[in-house]
Scaffold this motif. Structure first.
Motif, short mmCIF file in Angstrom:
data_model
loop_
_atom_site.label_atom_id
_atom_site.label_comp_id
_atom_site.label_asym_id
_atom_site.label_seq_id
_atom_site.Cartn_x
_atom_site.Cartn_y
_atom_site.Cartn_z
N GLU A 24 50.20 39.64 33.33
CA GLU A 24 50.14 38.59 34.35
C GLU A 24 51.52 38.19 34.87
N ASN A 79 53.91 26.12 21.78
CA ASN A 79 54.48 26.38 23.10
C ASN A 79 55.83 25.65 23.18
N ALA A 83 47.99 31.09 27.45
CA ALA A 83 48.93 31.80 28.33
C ALA A 83 49.20 31.04 29.62
N ARG A 84 48.34 30.10 29.98
CA ARG A 84 48.58 29.31 31.20
C ARG A 84 49.83 28.45 31.07
N GLY A 85 50.18 28.11 29.82
CA GLY A 85 51.41 27.38 29.58
C GLY A 85 51.32 25.88 29.62
N LEU A 142 50.49 38.22 28.73
CA LEU A 142 51.62 37.64 29.45
C LEU A 142 52.33 38.70 30.29
N LYS A 146 53.97 36.71 33.30
CA LYS A 146 54.35 35.36 32.87
C LYS A 146 55.36 35.43 31.73
N SER A 147 56.10 34.34 31.59
CA SER A 147 57.05 34.20 30.49
C SER A 147 56.69 32.94 29.72
N LEU A 148 56.56 33.08 28.40
CA LEU A 148 56.20 31.93 27.57
C LEU A 148 56.93 32.05 26.24
N SER A 158 43.92 33.38 26.87
CA SER A 158 44.07 33.12 28.30
C SER A 158 44.40 31.66 28.57
#
Length: 428
Positions: free
Chosen positions: A294, A158, A270-272, A291, A296-298, A267
């Motif tokens: 949902e 990450n 993906a929460r980061g 992502l 989201k950007s990661l 999952s």
């Protein structure tokens, strides 16, 4: 002939994938079916596989349609997610109900080989890259399974979280230790692990890296084939590494025991709020879909395992192996394998799948930049071969059992004793 049945089912399944809340949305089997022509007697082939994502299904559909146009045959494809597929395949084998064409893995080839057709004349070995060719042939010089891609296991990093905390991507075990200990001190278990392959791939990477770094790797593999128990010592080093990670609180054992692969692990990552995840590189395709779904950007990449004193090592394997059952449909089934391993199909089965192609002359990393950090290790030979076709020991199932014991709370000594027992039980 009901040729429109295939695209309709593909569309329905693609919608289910996008709507699903776990991994790729696969909760059971799907069937792509081409209805038989009732007026003309034709060969009817059945295909069973674990490729169920919409991209693979689209490629498979095209290959089946092309085959049916060229030959007098009807084909049905049944697909099931990994969680269901392997148990079902084992049942079909034990009850003598294998499909004409099916996907298998290295461990099962060791037990199923007598039931399989020789594919040497159906597969163009020269079209494969060097890595894949090294995994093609059985000890008798024949091909019983055709790979359709190369998968890797590695460390998902990450980037956003490391940058936020002023940490760098680890390149060796000491750097890995420093980063993981930092997050532990901040109340975070740094490694997201699943209950399927995370621990076994770590054991393999640490345990056999010296074997695959040698210039005489083939000779070392033959020594293991002659004396499987000799694998216990290097693999025990991998087991010790995993226990040190658990004891250092890098891995939440309770969490990992309940974390399904290609589902819960993605999952969580993906929460980061977790710096690392350990799973197969192919899961990146599903992670991207999660992502996107949902919103989201990661920013992340998949790196080799930094589990060596001075460097990192990747785990790579030729997989999604296609085999043919011996029998009355063998000739037609081998023709279908030729179609499924054509260059266009092999490229399509890797595209958008976060896998490396099995074809020579291609790298195919443009579709997912996350796998770029792994590419150099694959190209430069800095890897351990997972599910090595040249190793006549069912290591996948053995290390899988070790992983289950670890997640169940067994001691390191108990796990290593069980591993040695399994290795001693291998017939030579």
């Amino acid at each position: 002939m009901k040729k429109r049945a295939i695209p309709l089912l593909l569309a329905a399944f693609a919608a289910a994938c996008l709507a699903g809340g776990c991994g790729s949305g696969e909760s059971g089997s799907i069937i792509i079916l081409d209805g038989k022509n009732e007026q003309t007697k034709k060969t009817a082939l059945t295909v069973y596989g674990h490729r169920t994502d919409r991209y693979s299904l689209s490629v498979i559909e095209g290959a089946l349609q092309g085959y049916m146009s060229a030959y007098s045959a009807d084909v049905s494809y049944e697909g099931a997610a990994d969680a269901y597929y392997w148990n079902a395949l084992d049942t079909r084998y034990k009850t003598d109900n294998l499909n004409d064409v099916f996907m298998t893995d290295r461990d099962r080839l060791l037990t199923m080989q007598d039931s399989l057709a020789d594919l040497t004349d159906a597969v163009n070995a020269d079209a494969y890259n060097e890595f894949t060719r090294s995994q093609l042939y059985s000890a008798d010089g024949k091909i019983y399974a055709a790979p359709t891609g190369i998968s890797t296991y590695g460390l998902y990093v990450n980037y956003d979280l490391l940058q936020k905390h002023g940490q760098s991507v680890p390149r060796n075990l000491s750097e890995f230790t420093a980063v993981c200990d930092y997050f532990v001190k901040n109340g975070v278990a740094p490694l997201v692990c699943n209950n399927y392959s995370s621990l076994s791939s770590l054991i393999l990477a640490r345990g056999l890296h010296e074997t695959y770094a040698r210039s005489d790797t083939a000779d070392e593999i033959e020594k293991f084939n002659a004396n499987p128990s000799a694998l216990a010592a290097p693999l025990s080093d991998g087991v010790d590494l995993v226990y040190s990670m658990i004891e250092s609180n890098w891995i939440d054992l309770t969490e990992a025991a309940g974390t399904q692969s290609l589902c819960d692990d993605l999952s969580l990552f993906a929460r980061g709020d977790r710096p690392f995840m350990i799973t197969g590189g192919w899961a990146s395709a599903t992670l991207r879909r999660i992502l996107k779904r949902e919103g989201k950007s990661l920013s992340y990449g998949i790196h080799a395992y930094p589990v060596l004193e001075s460097s990192s090592v990747l785990v790579a394997q030729a997989d999604s192996l296609i085999s043919v059952k011996k029998g009355e449909n063998e000739r037609a089934a081998k023709q279908l394998v030729s179609a499924l391993t054509s260059p266009a199909v092999l490229l399509g089965l890797s595209e958008n799948q976060s896998r490396f192609t099995a074809l020579g002359g291609h790298t195919q990393i443009d579709s997912d930049s996350a796998i770029i950090p792994s590419a150099s290790y694959l190209v430069k030979g800095k890897y351990v071969v997972g599910s090595d076709r040249n190793l006549a020991v069912p290591l996948d199932s053995m290390l899988g059992e070790c992983g289950t014991l670890i997640l169940g709370g067994s001691s390191a000594d108990a796990v290593k004793a069980r591993l040695l027992e399994l290795l001693k039980g291998v017939a030579v």
